[in-house]
Design a protein around this motif. Structure first.
Motif, PDB file in Angstrom:
ATOM      1  N   PHE A 162       0.281   5.472 -11.938  1.00 17.31           N
ATOM      2  CA  PHE A 162      -0.231   4.251 -12.571  1.00 17.31           C
ATOM      3  C   PHE A 162      -1.654   4.453 -13.086  1.00 17.31           C
ATOM      4  O   PHE A 162      -1.963   4.124 -14.237  1.00 17.31           O
ATOM      5  N   GLY A 163      -2.524   4.987 -12.231  1.00 18.14           N
ATOM      6  CA  GLY A 163      -3.914   5.178 -12.641  1.00 18.14           C
ATOM      7  C   GLY A 163      -4.057   6.217 -13.734  1.00 18.14           C
ATOM      8  O   GLY A 163      -4.834   6.038 -14.680  1.00 18.14           O
ATOM      9  N   GLY A 164      -3.312   7.310 -13.617  1.00 17.50           N
ATOM     10  CA  GLY A 164      -3.397   8.369 -14.620  1.00 17.50           C
ATOM     11  C   GLY A 164      -2.895   7.929 -15.980  1.00 17.50           C
ATOM     12  O   GLY A 164      -3.481   8.270 -17.017  1.00 17.50           O
ATOM     13  N   LEU A 173       9.831   5.540 -13.555  1.00 18.52           N
ATOM     14  CA  LEU A 173      10.496   6.792 -13.196  1.00 18.52           C
ATOM     15  C   LEU A 173       9.884   7.383 -11.931  1.00 18.52           C
ATOM     16  O   LEU A 173      10.593   7.920 -11.071  1.00 18.52           O
ATOM     17  N   THR A 174       8.569   7.295 -11.803  1.00 24.52           N
ATOM     18  CA  THR A 174       7.906   7.803 -10.597  1.00 24.52           C
ATOM     19  C   THR A 174       8.317   7.008  -9.369  1.00 24.52           C
ATOM     20  O   THR A 174       8.623   7.577  -8.307  1.00 24.52           O
ATOM     21  N   GLY A 183       1.335   9.514  -4.971  1.00 26.57           N
ATOM     22  CA  GLY A 183       1.792   9.936  -6.293  1.00 26.57           C
ATOM     23  C   GLY A 183       2.067   8.749  -7.204  1.00 26.57           C
ATOM     24  O   GLY A 183       1.786   8.804  -8.415  1.00 26.57           O
ATOM     25  N   ILE A 184       2.623   7.677  -6.642  1.00 26.69           N
ATOM     26  CA  ILE A 184       2.852   6.466  -7.438  1.00 26.69           C
ATOM     27  C   ILE A 184       1.513   5.918  -7.925  1.00 26.69           C
ATOM     28  O   ILE A 184       1.365   5.561  -9.104  1.00 26.69           O
ATOM     29  N   VAL A 188      -6.558   0.459  -6.420  1.00 26.80           N
ATOM     30  CA  VAL A 188      -5.898  -0.811  -6.116  1.00 26.80           C
ATOM     31  C   VAL A 188      -4.450  -0.566  -5.697  1.00 26.80           C
ATOM     32  O   VAL A 188      -3.937  -1.209  -4.773  1.00 26.80           O
ATOM     33  N   HIS A 189      -3.777   0.372  -6.346  1.00 26.80           N
ATOM     34  CA  HIS A 189      -2.399   0.682  -5.964  1.00 26.80           C
ATOM     35  C   HIS A 189      -2.320   1.255  -4.555  1.00 26.80           C
ATOM     36  O   HIS A 189      -1.412   0.916  -3.794  1.00 26.80           O
ATOM     37  N   LEU A 190      -3.248   2.115  -4.203  1.00 27.71           N
ATOM     38  CA  LEU A 190      -3.252   2.650  -2.841  1.00 27.71           C
ATOM     39  C   LEU A 190      -3.334   1.523  -1.814  1.00 27.71           C
ATOM     40  O   LEU A 190      -2.683   1.567  -0.765  1.00 27.71           O
ATOM     41  N   ALA A 191      -4.128   0.504  -2.109  1.00 28.31           N
ATOM     42  CA  ALA A 191      -4.351  -0.579  -1.152  1.00 28.31           C
ATOM     43  C   ALA A 191      -3.210  -1.579  -1.108  1.00 28.31           C
ATOM     44  O   ALA A 191      -2.890  -2.111  -0.038  1.00 28.31           O
ATOM     45  N   THR A 192      -2.578  -1.863  -2.250  1.00 27.83           N
ATOM     46  CA  THR A 192      -1.664  -3.012  -2.307  1.00 27.83           C
ATOM     47  C   THR A 192      -0.196  -2.656  -2.541  1.00 27.83           C
ATOM     48  O   THR A 192       0.642  -3.561  -2.536  1.00 27.83           O
TER      49      THR A 192
END
Length: 289
Positions: free
Chosen positions: A97-99, A73-74, A92-93, A225-229
């Motif tokens: 995921f991390g939250g 949804l995000t 925010g994405i 990891v999400h921020l990077a990839t």
């Protein structure tokens, strides 16, 4: 084990219910301030007759379901906005995921261990933290939960879902398959290595606050990891998450590189398990001694 709740975290009900922490653990072994948990058996028939085994699988299903529901949804909200600045954006994405991992690991750690990811389960299996039967059961339940989570999102707004890419992982234009595979290997290595470090028996013995805070570094690792990839692969590092989105979205391009989101995470998890067990803890050398 009479009068005690079954141990559902490590996958062997005959093991002690929990590891002592803090000063209570300092007299466990000669010359040690902690006790190394015994390796889980490859197959334990007694698990299949235990409610705790199925309860743990249901917990993994529900956690992965909620994980896909919130995160897709995000992603939809960001992809369908006229400008990245008008919504939560990539940051925010990553936080979603991390939250969600932080919250879900916190909620399910005492029931199933809070894996929520076949790659994490695979890494823990290699380190003998759970049995093969439990690992396979977890992976099946995680994949089913991911499929159902993505399916519910699609059921809400089918047109919007398909127009936003369905949260499916693909290698972004400008990157090669090798780039995507490398990103998934390294990203999953970071995640699984953090899981091992945050739940290490030696650390739990010396720092009584570690079991309480363990979900925090795990969730934060997922965020970073999400921020990077995200710009490379959309960030998989979780085969169940990638499979669920691909099945429900079901467009050809979502399947072209899908193997990357299984091979990469499993290689990364295996490398993290080997690094932690052999290099950091030197457990094989201790056993030999």
């Amino acid at each position: 084990m009479e009068g005690k709740e079954e141990d559902v975290r490590v996958g062997a009900n005959k093991f002690p219910e929990r590891q002592p922490i803090g000063t209570a653990a300092q007299s466990q072994e000669e010359g040690k301030d902690y006790k190394e948990p015994p390796p889980a058996p490859l197959f334990e028939p007694g698990e299949l007759a235990s409610w705790s085994f199925y309860r743990a699988g249901i917990a993994e299903f529900m956690a992965t379901f909620l994980f896909l529901y919130i995160t897709i949804l995000t992603v939809m909200g960001v992809n369908n906005s006229p400008s990245k600045c008008s919504t939560v954006g990539i940051q925010g994405i990553a936080w979603a995921f991390g939250g969600m991992i932080f919250a879900l690991v916190y909620c399910t750690a005492g029931i199933s261990g809070g894996h929520i990811n076949p790659a994490v389960t695979f890494g823990l299996l290699l380190a003998r933290k759970l049995s093969l039967t439990r690992a396979l059961f977890y992976m099946v339940m995680q994949c089913l939960g991911a499929i159902c989570g993505a399916g519910v999102v699609k059921g809400f707004r089918k047109g919007l879902y398909e127009g936003s890419g369905g949260g499916a992982n693909v290698v972004a234009p400008g990157y090669t398959k090798g780039d995507g595979l490398g990103a998934e290997i390294v990203g999953t290595f970071i995640l699984v290595y953090t899981v091992f470090s945050a739940t290490d028996a030696k650390r739990n013995a010396r720092d009584s606050h570690v079991p309480i805070l363990a979900p925090l570094p795990i969730g934060f690792a997922v965020f970073l990891v999400h921020l990077a990839t995200i710009p490379i692969t959309g960030t998989g590092i979780n085969p169940a998450r990638s499979l669920g989105a691909a099945i429900i979205y079901n467009r050809p391009h979502a399947w072209h590189d899908h193997w990357i989101f299984w091979v990469g995470p499993f290689i990364g998890a295996a490398l993290a398990a080997i690094y932690h067990v052999v290099v950091i803890r030197a457990i094989p050398f201790k056993s030999r001694a």
